[in-house]
Design a protein around this motif. Structure first.
Motif, PDB file in Angstrom:
ATOM      1  N   GLU A  43      -8.000 -65.488 -95.266  1.00 11.60           N
ATOM      2  CA  GLU A  43      -8.843 -67.060 -95.605  1.00 11.60           C
ATOM      3  C   GLU A  43      -8.903 -67.535 -94.183  1.00 11.60           C
ATOM      4  O   GLU A  43     -10.240 -67.998 -94.171  1.00 11.60           O
ATOM      5  N   ARG A  44      -8.141 -67.686 -93.169  1.00  8.14           N
ATOM      6  CA  ARG A  44      -8.614 -67.877 -92.229  1.00  8.14           C
ATOM      7  C   ARG A  44      -9.612 -66.645 -90.937  1.00  8.14           C
ATOM      8  O   ARG A  44     -10.391 -67.532 -90.275  1.00  8.14           O
ATOM      9  N   VAL A  45     -10.076 -65.896 -91.581  1.00  4.33           N
ATOM     10  CA  VAL A  45     -10.619 -64.642 -90.884  1.00  4.33           C
ATOM     11  C   VAL A  45     -11.776 -64.680 -91.482  1.00  4.33           C
ATOM     12  O   VAL A  45     -11.812 -64.696 -90.779  1.00  4.33           O
ATOM     13  N   LEU A  46     -12.157 -65.261 -92.455  1.00 13.96           N
ATOM     14  CA  LEU A  46     -13.047 -66.070 -93.415  1.00 13.96           C
ATOM     15  C   LEU A  46     -13.932 -67.178 -93.049  1.00 13.96           C
ATOM     16  O   LEU A  46     -14.919 -67.295 -92.846  1.00 13.96           O
ATOM     17  N   GLY A  47     -13.182 -67.824 -92.117  1.00 22.13           N
ATOM     18  CA  GLY A  47     -13.556 -68.807 -91.552  1.00 22.13           C
ATOM     19  C   GLY A  47     -13.138 -70.719 -92.592  1.00 22.13           C
ATOM     20  O   GLY A  47     -14.059 -71.169 -92.268  1.00 22.13           O
ATOM     21  N   THR A  48     -12.437 -70.182 -93.666  1.00 20.34           N
ATOM     22  CA  THR A  48     -12.161 -71.179 -94.185  1.00 20.34           C
ATOM     23  C   THR A  48     -11.036 -72.332 -93.794  1.00 20.34           C
ATOM     24  O   THR A  48     -10.330 -71.656 -92.556  1.00 20.34           O
ATOM     25  N   ASP A  49     -10.708 -74.212 -93.543  1.00 13.63           N
ATOM     26  CA  ASP A  49     -10.515 -74.609 -92.681  1.00 13.63           C
ATOM     27  C   ASP A  49      -8.765 -74.794 -93.023  1.00 13.63           C
ATOM     28  O   ASP A  49      -8.718 -74.127 -94.796  1.00 13.63           O
ATOM     29  N   TRP A  50      -8.130 -75.098 -92.612  1.00 14.68           N
ATOM     30  CA  TRP A  50      -6.321 -75.066 -92.823  1.00 14.68           C
ATOM     31  C   TRP A  50      -6.351 -75.743 -94.374  1.00 14.68           C
ATOM     32  O   TRP A  50      -5.339 -74.916 -95.190  1.00 14.68           O
ATOM     33  N   LEU A  51      -6.361 -76.449 -94.387  1.00 15.45           N
ATOM     34  CA  LEU A  51      -6.213 -77.200 -96.334  1.00 15.45           C
ATOM     35  C   LEU A  51      -7.008 -76.389 -97.519  1.00 15.45           C
ATOM     36  O   LEU A  51      -6.042 -76.494 -97.670  1.00 15.45           O
ATOM     37  N   GLN A  52      -8.274 -76.591 -97.410  1.00 15.45           N
ATOM     38  CA  GLN A  52      -8.885 -75.083 -98.466  1.00 15.45           C
ATOM     39  C   GLN A  52      -8.195 -73.647 -98.721  1.00 15.45           C
ATOM     40  O   GLN A  52      -8.079 -73.090 -99.039  1.00 15.45           O
ATOM     41  N   ALA A  53      -7.970 -73.601 -96.658  1.00 19.58           N
ATOM     42  CA  ALA A  53      -6.942 -71.806 -97.259  1.00 19.58           C
ATOM     43  C   ALA A  53      -5.779 -71.994 -97.700  1.00 19.58           C
ATOM     44  O   ALA A  53      -5.132 -71.349 -98.588  1.00 19.58           O
ATOM     45  N   ALA A  54      -5.096 -73.252 -97.571  1.00 21.31           N
ATOM     46  CA  ALA A  54      -4.300 -73.785 -98.012  1.00 21.31           C
ATOM     47  C   ALA A  54      -3.713 -73.945 -99.973  1.00 21.31           C
ATOM     48  O   ALA A  54      -3.366 -73.712-100.795  1.00 21.31           O
ATOM     49  N   ARG A  55      -4.798 -74.210-100.222  1.00 21.71           N
ATOM     50  CA  ARG A  55      -5.515 -74.798-101.377  1.00 21.71           C
ATOM     51  C   ARG A  55      -5.375 -73.103-102.405  1.00 21.71           C
ATOM     52  O   ARG A  55      -4.795 -73.360-103.692  1.00 21.71           O
ATOM     53  N   ARG A  56      -6.069 -72.202-101.637  1.00 23.30           N
ATOM     54  CA  ARG A  56      -6.180 -71.543-102.354  1.00 23.30           C
ATOM     55  C   ARG A  56      -4.986 -70.509-102.052  1.00 23.30           C
ATOM     56  O   ARG A  56      -5.395 -69.230-103.108  1.00 23.30           O
ATOM     57  N   ALA A  57      -4.385 -70.846-100.973  1.00 22.53           N
ATOM     58  CA  ALA A  57      -2.985 -69.721-100.982  1.00 22.53           C
ATOM     59  C   ALA A  57      -1.737 -70.518-101.736  1.00 22.53           C
ATOM     60  O   ALA A  57      -1.314 -69.210-102.489  1.00 22.53           O
ATOM     61  N   ASN A  58      -1.921 -71.597-102.590  1.00 21.39           N
ATOM     62  CA  ASN A  58      -1.469 -71.860-103.589  1.00 21.39           C
ATOM     63  C   ASN A  58      -1.499 -71.778-104.633  1.00 21.39           C
ATOM     64  O   ASN A  58      -0.408 -71.069-105.737  1.00 21.39           O
ATOM     65  N   ALA A  59      -2.756 -71.043-104.889  1.00 22.07           N
ATOM     66  CA  ALA A  59      -3.672 -70.654-106.397  1.00 22.07           C
ATOM     67  C   ALA A  59      -3.447 -69.325-106.052  1.00 22.07           C
ATOM     68  O   ALA A  59      -2.417 -68.731-106.961  1.00 22.07           O
TER      69      ALA A  59
END
Length: 311
Positions: free
Chosen positions: A266-282
């Motif tokens: 997600e970070r490589v795709l440009g997602t911010d940290w909090l949203q990247a973590a939310r998607r990683a949790n999912a």
């Protein structure tokens, strides 16, 4: 479609997981019958598959063998479009990790060494990291013989390459001066709460997140997973709780690797940290409902899961 040039590069051990589902661990000297047996490509493969299924370009910079285990690892990676940069190690196969999975989904590991430990500065350099790439490092690489070539290679990375440390349980066993050297190069720390506690001595997951950050550069990001509860993210001097999505687990093997892979992807795709973590949790929540370490969801599956959570 947006063109993404940055990559997730993993330097860690790609192993073959020999997974046995058992009713419980035997007592010492005892015996237990396994209900199932299966071989999977695991270790660094789990993280890379999660990153690739997120849509990020990914590459394995670690070593791999010339036998059946090495073949399984390469096939799993290439099937998902992950680059395998280094040539196979001649005359030596990839090692295995025996994984005993109990009905609670808890797992116990017994690992061998093989071709995955035969890295060099030259073999790592075949991945040709560029500014913007995320280079993943596991604490298990800090044991000899991988430690010295890895640290030498990391020291000479181009400016702008992001070093992501997933310490694993190994960091607690590493000499303090070696751990300090690696922490000095770390731009992103991602671990479970126990691993953060082992570094800091702080047993509260949220507090340990900030305590880890105090050991790193001011610009570093810290992610501490707290099991089904989610994770804590420390960026720009602030720690934020990112809730999880508790599930009834079937198999937790590879859940942490899936979280790291999706986070990095997600970070490589440009997602911010909090949203990247939310998607990683999912993604981690989905993964624990599936058997095997190679069952990370796609980005579309994560998106659909999150949409369902909102209704």
């Amino acid at each position: 479609m947006t063109f993404v040039s940055a990559r997730v590069i993993h330097t860690g051990q790609a192993l073959v997981d020999v997974v046995l589902e058992v009713p419980g661990l035997p007592v010492r000297g005892g015996n237990v019958n396994a209900a199932t047996y299966r071989r999977y490509a695991g270790g660094a493969v789990s993280t890379l598959l999660a990153a690739a299924r997120t849509g990020a370009p990914a590459a394995h910079a670690g070593a791999h063998g010339t036998g059946a285990n090495g073949d399984l690892v390469r096939q799993a990676l290439t099937d998902e479009g992950v680059e395998v940069s280094a040539p196979p190690v001649p005359g030596l196969d990839t090692g295995i990790c025996v994984v005993l999975v109990e009905p609670s989904a808890e797992r116990t590991f017994v690992t061998t060494y093989g071709a995955e430990r035969e890295i060099s500065v030259t073999s790592l350099q075949t991945s040709e990291p560029q500014p913007g790439d995320l280079v993943c490092v596991t604490g298990y690489s800090l044991y000899p013989p991988t430690r010295d070539p890895l640290l030498q290679w990391l020291t000479d990375l181009p400016e702008g390459v992001v070093v992501v440390l997933d310490p694993g349980a190994a960091l607690a066993d590493i000499p303090a001066e070696i751990a300090a050297r690696l922490l000095g190069m770390t731009d992103v720390w991602t671990s479970n709460a126990q691993e953060a506690q082992e570094l800091t001595g702080v047993d509260d997951a949220e507090a340990s997140c900030g305590a880890v950050a105090a050991r790193l550069s001011r610009a570093a990001a810290v992610i501490v997973r707290d099991g089904p509860a989610g994770c804590f993210v420390h960026v720009e001097g602030r720690t934020t709780s990112v809730p999880g999505y508790p599930q009834t687990p079937l198999d937790t093997n590879g859940a942490g690797d899936t979280h790291t892979g999706v986070l990095c992807g997600e970070r490589v795709l440009g997602t911010d940290w909090l949203q990247a973590a939310r998607r990683a949790n999912a993604a981690g929540a989905i993964k624990v409902t599936r058997r095997g370490p190679d069952t990370a969801p796609t980005r579309a599956e994560v998106g659909e899961f999150l949409r369902q959570q909102e209704h």
